[in-house]
Design a protein around this motif. Structure first.
Motif, PDB file in Angstrom:
ATOM      1  N   ALA A   1       4.334 -39.380 -18.067  1.00 24.00           N
ATOM      2  CA  ALA A   1       3.625 -38.418 -17.221  1.00 24.00           C
ATOM      3  C   ALA A   1       4.011 -36.982 -17.559  1.00 24.00           C
ATOM      4  N   GLU A   2       4.457 -36.761 -18.803  1.00 20.95           N
ATOM      5  CA  GLU A   2       4.873 -35.407 -19.180  1.00 20.95           C
ATOM      6  C   GLU A   2       3.718 -34.416 -19.157  1.00 20.95           C
ATOM      7  N   GLY A   3       2.498 -34.894 -19.358  1.00 19.91           N
ATOM      8  CA  GLY A   3       1.346 -34.000 -19.356  1.00 19.91           C
ATOM      9  C   GLY A   3       0.726 -33.786 -17.997  1.00 19.91           C
ATOM     10  N   CYS A   4       1.310 -34.338 -16.937  1.00 20.14           N
ATOM     11  CA  CYS A   4       0.767 -34.157 -15.585  1.00 20.14           C
ATOM     12  C   CYS A   4       1.036 -32.734 -15.087  1.00 20.14           C
ATOM     13  N   PRO A   5       0.315 -32.279 -14.050  1.00 15.67           N
ATOM     14  CA  PRO A   5       0.551 -30.936 -13.497  1.00 15.67           C
ATOM     15  C   PRO A   5       1.999 -30.742 -13.079  1.00 15.67           C
ATOM     16  N   GLU A   6       2.495 -29.503 -13.241  1.00 15.16           N
ATOM     17  CA  GLU A   6       3.880 -29.183 -12.913  1.00 15.16           C
ATOM     18  C   GLU A   6       4.018 -28.890 -11.412  1.00 15.16           C
ATOM     19  N   GLU A   7       5.277 -28.627 -10.989  1.00 15.25           N
ATOM     20  CA  GLU A   7       5.544 -28.402  -9.571  1.00 15.25           C
ATOM     21  C   GLU A   7       4.788 -27.210  -9.004  1.00 15.25           C
ATOM     22  N   PRO A   8       4.663 -26.058  -9.708  1.00 15.53           N
ATOM     23  CA  PRO A   8       3.880 -24.952  -9.121  1.00 15.53           C
ATOM     24  C   PRO A   8       2.442 -25.352  -8.807  1.00 15.53           C
ATOM     25  N   SER A   9       1.845 -26.228  -9.601  1.00 15.72           N
ATOM     26  CA  SER A   9       0.478 -26.672  -9.310  1.00 15.72           C
ATOM     27  C   SER A   9       0.437 -27.490  -8.034  1.00 15.72           C
ATOM     28  N   LEU A  10       1.435 -28.367  -7.836  1.00 13.23           N
ATOM     29  CA  LEU A  10       1.485 -29.148  -6.596  1.00 13.23           C
ATOM     30  C   LEU A  10       1.678 -28.234  -5.394  1.00 13.23           C
ATOM     31  N   ARG A  11       2.582 -27.240  -5.496  1.00 13.71           N
ATOM     32  CA  ARG A  11       2.782 -26.303  -4.386  1.00 13.71           C
ATOM     33  C   ARG A  11       1.506 -25.506  -4.090  1.00 13.71           C
TER      34      ARG A  11
ATOM     35  N   GLU B   1      10.740 -36.129  -1.642  1.00 14.15           N
ATOM     36  CA  GLU B   1      10.902 -36.416  -3.072  1.00 14.15           C
ATOM     37  C   GLU B   1       9.599 -37.012  -3.604  1.00 14.15           C
ATOM     38  N   VAL B   2       9.056 -36.391  -4.643  1.00 14.45           N
ATOM     39  CA  VAL B   2       7.813 -36.835  -5.270  1.00 14.45           C
ATOM     40  C   VAL B   2       8.110 -37.190  -6.726  1.00 14.45           C
ATOM     41  N   VAL B   3       7.732 -38.406  -7.125  1.00  8.29           N
ATOM     42  CA  VAL B   3       7.929 -38.871  -8.500  1.00  8.29           C
ATOM     43  C   VAL B   3       6.588 -39.365  -9.017  1.00  8.29           C
ATOM     44  N   VAL B   4       6.159 -38.838 -10.170  1.00 11.92           N
ATOM     45  CA  VAL B   4       4.928 -39.260 -10.831  1.00 11.92           C
ATOM     46  C   VAL B   4       5.306 -39.869 -12.171  1.00 11.92           C
ATOM     47  N   GLN B   5       4.787 -41.071 -12.455  1.00 15.44           N
ATOM     48  CA  GLN B   5       5.109 -41.736 -13.706  1.00 15.44           C
ATOM     49  C   GLN B   5       3.945 -42.603 -14.153  1.00 15.44           C
ATOM     50  N   ARG B   6       4.009 -42.974 -15.409  1.00 17.18           N
ATOM     51  CA  ARG B   6       2.988 -43.848 -15.981  1.00 17.18           C
ATOM     52  C   ARG B   6       3.346 -45.294 -15.687  1.00 17.18           C
TER      53      ARG B   6
ATOM     54  N   PHE C   1      -1.627 -43.867 -13.536  1.00 18.78           N
ATOM     55  CA  PHE C   1      -0.502 -43.047 -13.108  1.00 18.78           C
ATOM     56  C   PHE C   1      -0.168 -43.401 -11.663  1.00 18.78           C
ATOM     57  N   GLN C   2       1.124 -43.491 -11.383  1.00 16.50           N
ATOM     58  CA  GLN C   2       1.588 -43.847 -10.041  1.00 16.50           C
ATOM     59  C   GLN C   2       2.414 -42.710  -9.472  1.00 16.50           C
ATOM     60  N   GLY C   3       2.113 -42.359  -8.219  1.00 15.90           N
ATOM     61  CA  GLY C   3       2.870 -41.331  -7.510  1.00 15.90           C
ATOM     62  C   GLY C   3       3.601 -41.943  -6.327  1.00 15.90           C
ATOM     63  N   GLU C   4       4.869 -41.596  -6.169  1.00 16.28           N
ATOM     64  CA  GLU C   4       5.693 -42.119  -5.073  1.00 16.28           C
ATOM     65  C   GLU C   4       6.221 -40.941  -4.261  1.00 16.28           C
ATOM     66  N   ILE C   5       6.019 -40.989  -2.946  1.00 13.15           N
ATOM     67  CA  ILE C   5       6.492 -39.952  -2.027  1.00 13.15           C
ATOM     68  C   ILE C   5       7.504 -40.587  -1.084  1.00 13.15           C
ATOM     69  N   VAL C   6       8.713 -39.997  -1.022  1.00 12.83           N
ATOM     70  CA  VAL C   6       9.779 -40.519  -0.175  1.00 12.83           C
ATOM     71  C   VAL C   6      10.259 -39.387   0.730  1.00 12.83           C
ATOM     72  N   LEU C   7      10.388 -39.677   2.037  1.00 13.38           N
ATOM     73  CA  LEU C   7      10.855 -38.700   3.023  1.00 13.38           C
ATOM     74  C   LEU C   7      12.277 -39.053   3.440  1.00 13.38           C
ATOM     75  N   HIS C   8      13.191 -38.073   3.378  1.00 15.79           N
ATOM     76  CA  HIS C   8      14.588 -38.247   3.776  1.00 15.79           C
ATOM     77  C   HIS C   8      14.898 -37.287   4.923  1.00 15.79           C
ATOM     78  N   ASP C   9      15.865 -37.700   5.785  1.00 17.57           N
ATOM     79  CA  ASP C   9      16.325 -36.778   6.816  1.00 17.57           C
ATOM     80  C   ASP C   9      17.476 -35.938   6.263  1.00 17.57           C
TER      81      ASP C   9
END
Length: 366
Positions: free
Chosen positions: A38-48, A70-75, A80-88
């Motif tokens: 997923a190196e060619g996916c949009p970077e963090e500024p694009s997500l923000r 925590e957001v992880v995008v991978q092939r 492409f799979q995106g995983e979103i995890v919420l921590h306290d």
């Protein structure tokens, strides 16, 4: 909004009551990682920027927030799979959700829309546009010397001298003697503009199939008298969980002794393959038709006989990059039209009832 976004936002809201009860500091920290493939996916500024565009241009993520997203995008396979995890604040996991899409840009857009829904309650309240601040409560300030009310006699009415007299037939308003003079109503310098209507964002593009092209080598048994080496190539359309391809296969000639003769046997066939895909695994239905050539090496006499088979293919597809994958597959077919070679001076032989093949291919996606 895409239907995949709503379950993600709902799961984060259900997982977050403990985090909401913790109070200050408001906001959350964001960490964004692009995994292998997923190196060619949009970077963090694009997500923000996607999140801020849904929150009136406000970036809700802070460095010292109590929560951690925590957001992880991978092939994963061909998607492409995106995983979103919420921590306290103590690092305990409160919620987790996964999304997938064959287009990484669309996947990041879905993640950004979901995060904007989750972060909206954490934004500080903003004053209404054009509104004036509320004055502090307390007694009114004394009038300035040049604006002091003129002295009046005790018998004069207590209302302001500048007030116009009441019209004939209209009762004069009652004013208590100790009440201060009523200040004229103030008007805002400019009319308050209505809030601008949000501009609808265009939805994600439709999921169109990609072109897949592959080629490789194989070993086949059950069509010719012995194991044959061959080649295959295919082209077709590929969705996230389904593909439809046409494949061509050619078996190299093999020399087989028969009753003092030497016979060369080769094959050429075409196949239709509808396949289902799940992560790295796939399975296909296989319909094959073609011809088997028998050549007398000594005389050069050639005979072509029809062949057909139905069966299944199962295999493993390993992603090598964003556009390349390797396939290892096995075929099992029932030969519904068996080739029967029958020389004039003796009994012949038939294609076996069941044929098998093992193939190794390289696949490219466009």
């Amino acid at each position: 909004m895409n239907r995949a976004v709503l379950p993600l936002a709902a799961s984060l809201f259900l997982a977050a009551p403990g985090a909401l009860a913790q109070g200050a500091p408001r906001g959350a920290r964001l960490s964004y990682t692009r995994g292998p493939g997923a190196e060619g996916c949009p970077e963090e500024p694009s997500l923000r920027a996607i999140v801020a565009s849904q929150l009136a241009g406000v970036d809700p993520f802070v460095h010292d927030g109590a929560r951690h997203i925590e957001v992880v995008v991978q092939r994963k396979g061909t998607a492409f799979q995106g995983e979103i995890v919420l921590h306290d604040r103590d690092g305990r996991e409160l919620g987790r959700q996964e999304l997938s899409n064959p287009i990484c840009g669309v996947l990041v857009q879905h993640i950004g829309l979901s995060l904007s829904i989750f972060m909206r309650p954490f934004l500080p309240p903003r004053p209404a546009p054009g509104g004036a601040p509320t004055p502090p409560s307390g007694p009114p300030p004394p009038p300035a010397p040049e604006e002091a009310a003129p002295s009046v006699s005790p018998d004069a009415p207590s209302n302001n001298a500048a007030s116009p007299p009441p019209a004939p037939g209209e009762a004069a308003p009652s004013v208590s003697p100790g009440a201060p003079p009523k200040a004229p109503a103030s008007k805002p310098p400019h009319p308050v503009a209505a809030p601008a209507r949000p501009v609808p964002r265009p939805g994600p593009p439709p999921k169109r199939p990609r072109l897949q092209v592959g080629a490789g080598v194989l070993l086949g048994a059950g069509v010719a008298p012995s194991v044959a080496v061959g080649f295959s190539g295919f082209a077709g359309a590929r969705w996230e969980r389904f593909s439809l391809s046409l494949e061509a296969r050619g078996d190299l000639p093999i020399a087989e002794p028969y009753r003092g003769w030497t016979i060369g046997v080769s094959g050429l066939s075409g196949s239709l393959l509808p396949c289902g895909h799940a992560d790295w695994f796939f399975g296909c239905a296989l319909a094959m038709a073609g011809a088997v050539w028998h050549v007398d090496v000594s005389t050069g006499r050639e005979l072509a006989l029809p062949y057909a088979g139905l069966g299944l293919r199962a295999g493993l597809e390993v992603p090598l990059s964003a556009r390349l994958a390797g396939q290892l597959s096995g075929d099992l077919l029932i030969n519904i039209h068996r080739t029967h070679f029958r020389p004039v001076d003796g009994a012949g032989w038939k294609t076996a009832p069941i044929s098998q093949a093992v193939g190794l291919r390289l696949v490219a996606f466009f």
